[in-house]
Scaffold this active site. Structure first.
Site, PDB file in Angstrom:
ATOM      1  N   CYS C 103      72.267  17.554-111.351  1.00  0.00           N
ATOM      2  CA  CYS C 103      72.528  16.728-110.172  1.00  0.00           C
ATOM      3  C   CYS C 103      71.986  15.350-110.543  1.00  0.00           C
ATOM      4  O   CYS C 103      70.777  15.138-110.531  1.00  0.00           O
ATOM      5  CB  CYS C 103      71.824  17.282-108.942  1.00  0.00           C
ATOM      6  SG  CYS C 103      71.858  16.162-107.526  1.00  0.00           S
ATOM      7  N   CYS C 106      70.327  13.375-107.273  1.00  0.00           N
ATOM      8  CA  CYS C 106      69.052  13.827-106.698  1.00  0.00           C
ATOM      9  C   CYS C 106      68.617  15.067-107.462  1.00  0.00           C
ATOM     10  O   CYS C 106      68.267  14.952-108.647  1.00  0.00           O
ATOM     11  CB  CYS C 106      69.127  14.011-105.185  1.00  0.00           C
ATOM     12  SG  CYS C 106      70.597  14.810-104.510  1.00  0.00           S
ATOM     13  N   SER C 107      68.652  16.237-106.851  1.00  0.00           N
ATOM     14  CA  SER C 107      68.216  17.420-107.596  1.00  0.00           C
ATOM     15  C   SER C 107      68.827  18.679-107.003  1.00  0.00           C
ATOM     16  O   SER C 107      68.174  19.724-106.935  1.00  0.00           O
ATOM     17  CB  SER C 107      66.694  17.513-107.592  1.00  0.00           C
ATOM     18  OG  SER C 107      66.232  17.515-106.254  1.00  0.00           O
ATOM     19  N   CYS C 108      70.089  18.599-106.553  1.00  0.00           N
ATOM     20  CA  CYS C 108      70.761  19.741-105.929  1.00  0.00           C
ATOM     21  C   CYS C 108      70.789  20.933-106.885  1.00  0.00           C
ATOM     22  O   CYS C 108      70.984  20.762-108.088  1.00  0.00           O
ATOM     23  CB  CYS C 108      72.186  19.350-105.539  1.00  0.00           C
ATOM     24  SG  CYS C 108      72.217  17.999-104.368  1.00  0.00           S
TER      25      CYS C 108
END
Lengths: 93, 116, 195
Positions: C103, C106-108
């Site tokens: 991601c 962000c950090s999905c």
């Protein structure tokens, strides 16, 4: 222009620290921040896109210097102040 | 409401630079790719992030881009999940021009290795 | 952003915020504890490994999993997880293709199936580089793919979450489903390990 979170293809971050760090939280406050954010989104105080927007709006130098959950806490404070749930400075006691 | 694009459609991402939240990363703006599949509808993040409760539901598509289109080199593909309003039909006229230009990689999109 | 604040400073502010929000009736401490417990007990790479082992041993399940990941893992009582409903898409490695998930914005991440995300997944180094030079990144994880293997990088930029279905290692035909699940490390579900 793009925001500091938009790092795909950006050079200079160096090698990846591939250490298999599986601790979900490194301090108790991180766990509380995680839970608070879940509750505030579930309670529709703000939505996930607003939360992402607030993180991305950090000053680039601050974003890069902050840890993962420091970014979250910054975003939570920003949104709660914007929506009048808390006032600026109210946490600084 | 029918989906504007179906699997295999050639698309081009908009070349925008919005002064607000968006889920179209800068590295994939103004790029040509191929729709892998529609994913289902979601609230347009660009508007939902403004918290006014007026974000439209839009189809989201998985779209595959050859590395050469994104970076000018490379032999991999990158797939992104993109809202319908980030996408335009890739005009066949433009495509013919691009195919004729040396160093472009149109031949790689949508081939047998193009996408699962 | 912390301007030199210590962990103790942040810790105090977080406690203060929690108290204020409880006093104002916006959150309940007990509910926060429940959220945390559910997260810590429900999110594990063992879930993803179980899905993989089932797919390796049940061809019909594998077909359903690749066609509609969300519904297939729901058969096992699982989901991608997260604070709002998310679609799960499972992408399959083959002798010709390798998949890796990121991601960049962000950090999905499908937290319920993969467990809390490792620090490297959230790092700028991984997020910036894997879309640009996946082969070099994979080598840093000790993964060397044949030149002919085509790599697809899945950048989760919306509400779909991706999980990799790794190839079943040879010499495992005698193993049952739980034993197979134990062979699957978390990184294989992201695409930064092969079996």
């Amino acid at each position: 222009m793009a925001r500091i979170n938009d790092v795909g293809g950006l050079q200079g971050f160096g090698p990846i620290d591939t250490a298999d760090d599986t601790e979900p939280f490194h301090a108790d406050w991180e766990a509380r921040v995680f839970a608070l954010n879940s509750a505030l989104i579930a309670g529709k105080v703000y939505n996930l896109d607003e939360f992402r927007d607030a993180i991305e709006s950090m000053a680039p130098a601050d974003y890069l210097a902050a840890s993962y959950y420091e970014r979250w806490f910054f975003a939570i404070r920003t949104l709660l102040e914007r929506k009048g749930v808390i006032e600026a400075g109210e946490l600084d006691v | 409401m029918s989906d504007r694009f179906s699997a295999g459609a050639r698309v081009r991402t908009v070349h925008h630079d919005p002064p607000h939240h968006t889920r179209l990363p800068r590295y994939a703006r103004g790029k040509r790719g191929t729709v892998v599949e529609p994913e289902g509808r979601a609230l347009l993040a660009d508007r939902n992030a403004q918290g006014r409760g007026d974000a439209p539901l839009e189809q989201v598509y998985a779209v595959s881009f050859p590395a050469r289109e994104l970076w000018g080199e490379g032999d991999h593909d990158v797939v992104l999940d993109l809202f319908e309003s980030y996408l335009e039909d890739d005009d066949p006229g433009d495509r013919a021009e691009a195919a004729a230009a040396p160093g472009t990689s149109r031949a790689q999109t949508g081939g047998k290795d193009g996408k699962p | 952003m912390t301007g030199g604040h210590t962990d103790a400073d942040i810790s105090r502010r977080v406690r203060r915020l929690e108290t204020l929000l409880e006093d104002r009736g916006i959150v309940a401490g007990a509910a926060l504890d429940e959220t945390l417990d559910a997260f810590l007990s429900g999110a594990s790479p063992a879930n993803g490994a179980r899905v993989v082992a089932r797919a390796w041993t049940d061809a019909d399940f594998r077909t359903r999993l690749l066609a509609d990941g969300t519904s297939a893992v729901a058969e096992l009582g699982l989901s991608a997880g997260g604070v709002q409903p998310q679609r799960l898409r499972v992408v399959e490695n083959t002798p010709d293709t390798h998949n890796v998930v990121v991601c960049t914005l962000c950090s999905c991440y499908p937290v319920r199936l993969l467990g809390p995300s490792p620090s490297w997944y959230k790092s700028e180094a991984y997020r910036s580089r894997v879309v640009r030079e996946p082969r070099a990144v994979l080598e840093e994880f000790g993964v060397r793919l044949p030149d002919a293997t085509r790599i697809t990088v899945w950048d989760s930029t919306s509400e779909t979450r991706y999980m990799v279905l790794p190839m079943r290692p040879s010499g495992t035909s005698h193993l049952d489903e739980p034993a197979l699940a134990r062979l699957v490390p978390r990184n294989a579900l992201i695409g930064t390990a092969v079996l």
